[in-house]
Design a protein around this motif. Sequence first.
Motif, PDB file in Angstrom:
ATOM      1  N   ALA A 117      38.805  38.613 104.189  1.00  0.00           N
ATOM      2  CA  ALA A 117      39.362  37.276 104.417  1.00  0.00           C
ATOM      3  C   ALA A 117      38.274  36.313 104.887  1.00  0.00           C
ATOM      4  O   ALA A 117      38.173  35.184 104.399  1.00  0.00           O
ATOM      5  N   THR A 118      37.413  36.762 105.834  1.00  0.00           N
ATOM      6  CA  THR A 118      36.382  35.856 106.366  1.00  0.00           C
ATOM      7  C   THR A 118      35.406  35.448 105.275  1.00  0.00           C
ATOM      8  O   THR A 118      35.108  34.265 105.088  1.00  0.00           O
ATOM      9  N   VAL A 119      34.884  36.450 104.545  1.00  0.00           N
ATOM     10  CA  VAL A 119      33.870  36.124 103.545  1.00  0.00           C
ATOM     11  C   VAL A 119      34.467  35.267 102.437  1.00  0.00           C
ATOM     12  O   VAL A 119      33.818  34.359 101.917  1.00  0.00           O
ATOM     13  N   THR A 120      35.743  35.521 102.094  1.00  0.00           N
ATOM     14  CA  THR A 120      36.378  34.682 101.071  1.00  0.00           C
ATOM     15  C   THR A 120      36.436  33.240 101.531  1.00  0.00           C
ATOM     16  O   THR A 120      36.215  32.312 100.760  1.00  0.00           O
ATOM     17  N   PHE A 121      36.709  33.042 102.834  1.00  0.00           N
ATOM     18  CA  PHE A 121      36.742  31.668 103.335  1.00  0.00           C
ATOM     19  C   PHE A 121      35.352  31.039 103.303  1.00  0.00           C
ATOM     20  O   PHE A 121      35.195  29.865 102.959  1.00  0.00           O
ATOM     21  N   VAL A 122      34.332  31.851 103.649  1.00  0.00           N
ATOM     22  CA  VAL A 122      32.960  31.318 103.645  1.00  0.00           C
ATOM     23  C   VAL A 122      32.578  30.815 102.249  1.00  0.00           C
ATOM     24  O   VAL A 122      31.812  29.865 102.099  1.00  0.00           O
TER      25      VAL A 122
ATOM     26  N   ALA B  12      34.006  24.400 109.100  1.00  0.00           N
ATOM     27  CA  ALA B  12      35.042  25.333 108.664  1.00  0.00           C
ATOM     28  C   ALA B  12      36.424  24.761 108.962  1.00  0.00           C
ATOM     29  O   ALA B  12      37.335  24.832 108.138  1.00  0.00           O
ATOM     30  N   LYS B  13      36.556  24.150 110.158  1.00  0.00           N
ATOM     31  CA  LYS B  13      37.842  23.572 110.532  1.00  0.00           C
ATOM     32  C   LYS B  13      38.223  22.459 109.564  1.00  0.00           C
ATOM     33  O   LYS B  13      39.354  22.373 109.096  1.00  0.00           O
ATOM     34  N   LYS B  14      37.221  21.633 109.215  1.00  0.00           N
ATOM     35  CA  LYS B  14      37.480  20.525 108.292  1.00  0.00           C
ATOM     36  C   LYS B  14      37.922  21.061 106.926  1.00  0.00           C
ATOM     37  O   LYS B  14      38.858  20.543 106.311  1.00  0.00           O
ATOM     38  N   LEU B  15      37.231  22.129 106.454  1.00  0.00           N
ATOM     39  CA  LEU B  15      37.599  22.725 105.167  1.00  0.00           C
ATOM     40  C   LEU B  15      39.043  23.199 105.198  1.00  0.00           C
ATOM     41  O   LEU B  15      39.789  23.016 104.238  1.00  0.00           O
ATOM     42  N   GLY B  16      39.428  23.804 106.324  1.00  0.00           N
ATOM     43  CA  GLY B  16      40.786  24.330 106.446  1.00  0.00           C
ATOM     44  C   GLY B  16      41.824  23.226 106.517  1.00  0.00           C
ATOM     45  O   GLY B  16      42.887  23.327 105.919  1.00  0.00           O
ATOM     46  N   ILE B  17      41.492  22.144 107.238  1.00  0.00           N
ATOM     47  CA  ILE B  17      42.457  21.045 107.383  1.00  0.00           C
ATOM     48  C   ILE B  17      42.592  20.275 106.071  1.00  0.00           C
ATOM     49  O   ILE B  17      43.686  19.889 105.667  1.00  0.00           O
ATOM     50  N   ASP B  19      42.392  21.312 103.078  1.00  0.00           N
ATOM     51  CA  ASP B  19      43.239  22.027 102.128  1.00  0.00           C
ATOM     52  C   ASP B  19      43.629  23.381 102.714  1.00  0.00           C
ATOM     53  O   ASP B  19      42.916  24.373 102.543  1.00  0.00           O
ATOM     54  N   PRO B  20      44.786  23.418 103.422  1.00  0.00           N
ATOM     55  CA  PRO B  20      45.190  24.659 104.119  1.00  0.00           C
ATOM     56  C   PRO B  20      45.362  25.832 103.163  1.00  0.00           C
ATOM     57  O   PRO B  20      45.348  26.986 103.589  1.00  0.00           O
ATOM     58  N   ARG B  21      45.496  25.543 101.846  1.00  0.00           N
ATOM     59  CA  ARG B  21      45.651  26.641 100.887  1.00  0.00           C
ATOM     60  C   ARG B  21      44.429  27.546 100.876  1.00  0.00           C
ATOM     61  O   ARG B  21      44.498  28.693 100.464  1.00  0.00           O
ATOM     62  N   ARG B  22      43.274  26.998 101.333  1.00  0.00           N
ATOM     63  CA  ARG B  22      42.068  27.831 101.393  1.00  0.00           C
ATOM     64  C   ARG B  22      42.242  28.972 102.382  1.00  0.00           C
ATOM     65  O   ARG B  22      41.806  30.096 102.121  1.00  0.00           O
ATOM     66  N   LYS B  28      45.247  36.102 101.515  1.00  0.00           N
ATOM     67  CA  LYS B  28      45.791  36.793 100.352  1.00  0.00           C
ATOM     68  C   LYS B  28      44.782  37.779  99.783  1.00  0.00           C
ATOM     69  O   LYS B  28      45.135  38.913  99.396  1.00  0.00           O
ATOM     70  N   VAL B  29      43.497  37.372  99.735  1.00  0.00           N
ATOM     71  CA  VAL B  29      42.469  38.278  99.214  1.00  0.00           C
ATOM     72  C   VAL B  29      42.373  39.511 100.100  1.00  0.00           C
ATOM     73  O   VAL B  29      42.342  40.653  99.616  1.00  0.00           O
ATOM     74  N   GLY B  30      42.348  39.272 101.431  1.00  0.00           N
ATOM     75  CA  GLY B  30      42.284  40.404 102.350  1.00  0.00           C
ATOM     76  C   GLY B  30      43.448  41.353 102.138  1.00  0.00           C
ATOM     77  O   GLY B  30      43.271  42.583 102.058  1.00  0.00           O
ATOM     78  N   LEU B  31      44.629  40.781 101.991  1.00  0.00           N
ATOM     79  CA  LEU B  31      45.837  41.590 101.808  1.00  0.00           C
ATOM     80  C   LEU B  31      45.769  42.412 100.521  1.00  0.00           C
ATOM     81  O   LEU B  31      46.046  43.627 100.517  1.00  0.00           O
ATOM     82  N   ALA B  32      45.372  41.757  99.412  1.00  0.00           N
ATOM     83  CA  ALA B  32      45.350  42.452  98.122  1.00  0.00           C
ATOM     84  C   ALA B  32      44.367  43.620  98.152  1.00  0.00           C
ATOM     85  O   ALA B  32      44.667  44.717  97.650  1.00  0.00           O
TER      86      ALA B  32
END
Lengths: 438, 438
Positions: A117-122, B12-17, B19-22, B28-32
Amino acid sequence: IINKIAEKAKEAKKLGIDDPRRIIHSFKVGLAITLVSLFYYFKPLYEGFGVSAMWAVLTVVVVFEFSVGATLGKGLNRVCATLLGGLLGVGAHWLACYSGKNGEPVVIAVFVFIVAATVTFVRFFPKMKARYDYGLMVFILTFCLVSVSGYREDEVIRMAHERVVTIAIGSCTSLLVCILICPVWIGEDLHNHVADNLEKLGKFLEGFGGEYFKISNDGQSNTDKSFLQGYKSALNTKNSEENMANLARWEPGHGRLKFRHPWKLYLKAGTLTRDCAYKIEALSSHLNSDYPTPWPEEIQSKIQESYTMISSETGKALKELASAIKTMARSSSVNTHIANSKAAAETLKSLFKISVLEEDTDLLEIVPAATVASLLMDVVTCTEKIAACVNDLASQANFNSPNNNNNMIPGNSRLLHRGSVQPISGTEGPHHVITIGE
Amino acid sequence: IINKIAEKAKEAKKLGIDDPRRIIHSFKVGLAITLVSLFYYFKPLYEGFGVSAMWAVLTVVVVFEFSVGATLGKGLNRVCATLLGGLLGVGAHWLACYSGKNGEPVVIAVFVFIVAATVTFVRFFPKMKARYDYGLMVFILTFCLVSVSGYREDEVIRMAHERVVTIAIGSCTSLLVCILICPVWIGEDLHNHVADNLEKLGKFLEGFGGEYFKISNDGQSNTDKSFLQGYKSALNTKNSEENMANLARWEPGHGRLKFRHPWKLYLKAGTLTRDCAYKIEALSSHLNSDYPTPWPEEIQSKIQESYTMISSETGKALKELASAIKTMARSSSVNTHIANSKAAAETLKSLFKISVLEEDTDLLEIVPAATVASLLMDVVTCTEKIAACVNDLASQANFNSPNNNNNMIPGNSRLLHRGSVQPISGTEGPHHVITIGE
């Protein structure tokens, strides 16, 4: 069906003729894969790695790209990411071993989830995406493979070690074949691409005056109008130029393009070229409308002269700049052309200042002429900016001075030759290389 | 160093805000990956596949993309290419077996070379590159792996079978997680992207009149000038739109975007929007120059009125079109706005036709005003073309008619809401949604 096959064959032939490097590239890929699969055939080599030798074949298929820059970027990303991911994977396996046979899969699953999850976000960080996207993916991959396999196989370290070595072998094979056999340098492509676009704008402007006033300078130029469309390919180049510059940064020095060549200036030149192309797009919409003549005869001819002068002089200046980039030699005549175009622009301004219109002239009639005049003046400004940018490039990349351009080093002409091998659009005429210092 | 980490955390916070889909995508990647690695932990599942289960993990890492379209495209490419490559690989191994232990590696090497070189060349066909590039690469990969391993391992068919099954498992896991948990539809992104760009152009044009004549309509609008820059993001969208349309074609129908939705019309609308943006780029260069007033007072005010009318009416029309696309409901007022802007353009033409200039007026003074007039008329033409294109889209995609827009189906408002979650540029103000049929 036969028609369709013939059509496809024709398309394939055209692709090959447009850029013969594509055919060479295909053979290079075949060669690299065949070479690396030798590991499987020679028993001593096979016994060192066993089935893991497959990773080398896989690496060649995935890493081998068209240009040296792309191959180097992917290869380095892959090797470094595998090394790091492998180390961390072994570490995670080692930590998980402390939690007993029942706790182990849970701990590893938690690690895998967090890392993935972390690396995917990076990967969403624009800078990381541009240069290390592939590396980050391979990092997740190797980390998961090594740490998860650790649950069933005990020789995790041997596995990680084999994976790193086979991937390094695959990457090196790709790189060697890519660099040693007819290398395609993406830096050179970017270099020529920027110069070609400038040349296309120059060709348009050189021909604009004649086309606008429907003058046929000579019989032959009338038949080939492709120069009027060439500028269009300069409108949508932002993404491809940025991509090329990113890949070019990976390439080692070669010929006259050194490592740490000022690629950023090419992007700047590209942006200025696009700005100029937008003006030219606006100019070209005036080409097919009738030229209005509300002015008295003698003013009319002077105005016509200034228009033609501005467009042909800026056109010459842009073509000079293009050839200066291509040959990497400063041009002595660019400043003269720009000075000429500025003088013509001043003349044009003074002509518009004299109130020479007859009474009851339809003001709307002069609108198109006025628009063209204003666009041409904008083009003069753009040309000056481009010249300043190329000048920066010339000093940072040590272009030859115009005096000693006769002692061009061999690398130069090679660069020029390669440039002409790959026309960006298929419709280009023969290169009209202006001798520097003419 | 602490500063740098804080900076990265902020980014990182700005990227998340933005587009929260990121963030959701990362989870989702971690889960899969965690899900698919369960194959390794459960003994019965592991015994079916053994070490080959690793291919499933590898597939998830490689195939899982941000949008459903990209994941589907890669997954289908990977599964089909593996199937085909595996079959051909087994065939090649079978043929090679007839040439004896010494001839076998030679025959296989020749096959590998031919297949790799040919398929690599096929990847240069633009149509293949756009949709099947990844599949062609996986085809080479699987063919080489299966045919080369055949030399050392005898159970080639088992190996090919395991590879196909594990890759199918990996692809299905990716797809299920991708579609079932907060799916990101690239088709919806393209849909909103085209509408957003139209809206940005509309905002510019609506505000252009006031800005050009330095009128502050009210206190608050004067402070926020971001609407003057918004159009810039519409200039360089060709590549990303083409890419989105390619990926959107893989997506199944969802909400009101059906499978085989007319994506080509979005590309056409995008091209027309860019053409309009080029004109606006030219208009914006006139914003900071002084407005010349060579005309007598009463003409001046009429001209000013027509300018403002044209720009605000085309602006309103573009914003209407944007909201028509977003809500997928035809707008009834677009034609009125376009008719108004055309009427204003006619008035402007008639004003320019009357020779009202004082003697000895500096003709150059009217050049900027004339250029702006001509650009505004071009904008009217562009707006008409865009309206025609959106009209085509409305009939092909069955937009609601303006009469029954009050019975909007739920899918509609969901679409609208999702659109506003992801602003293409970060500087966008709140969405100004126009009620259809106002």
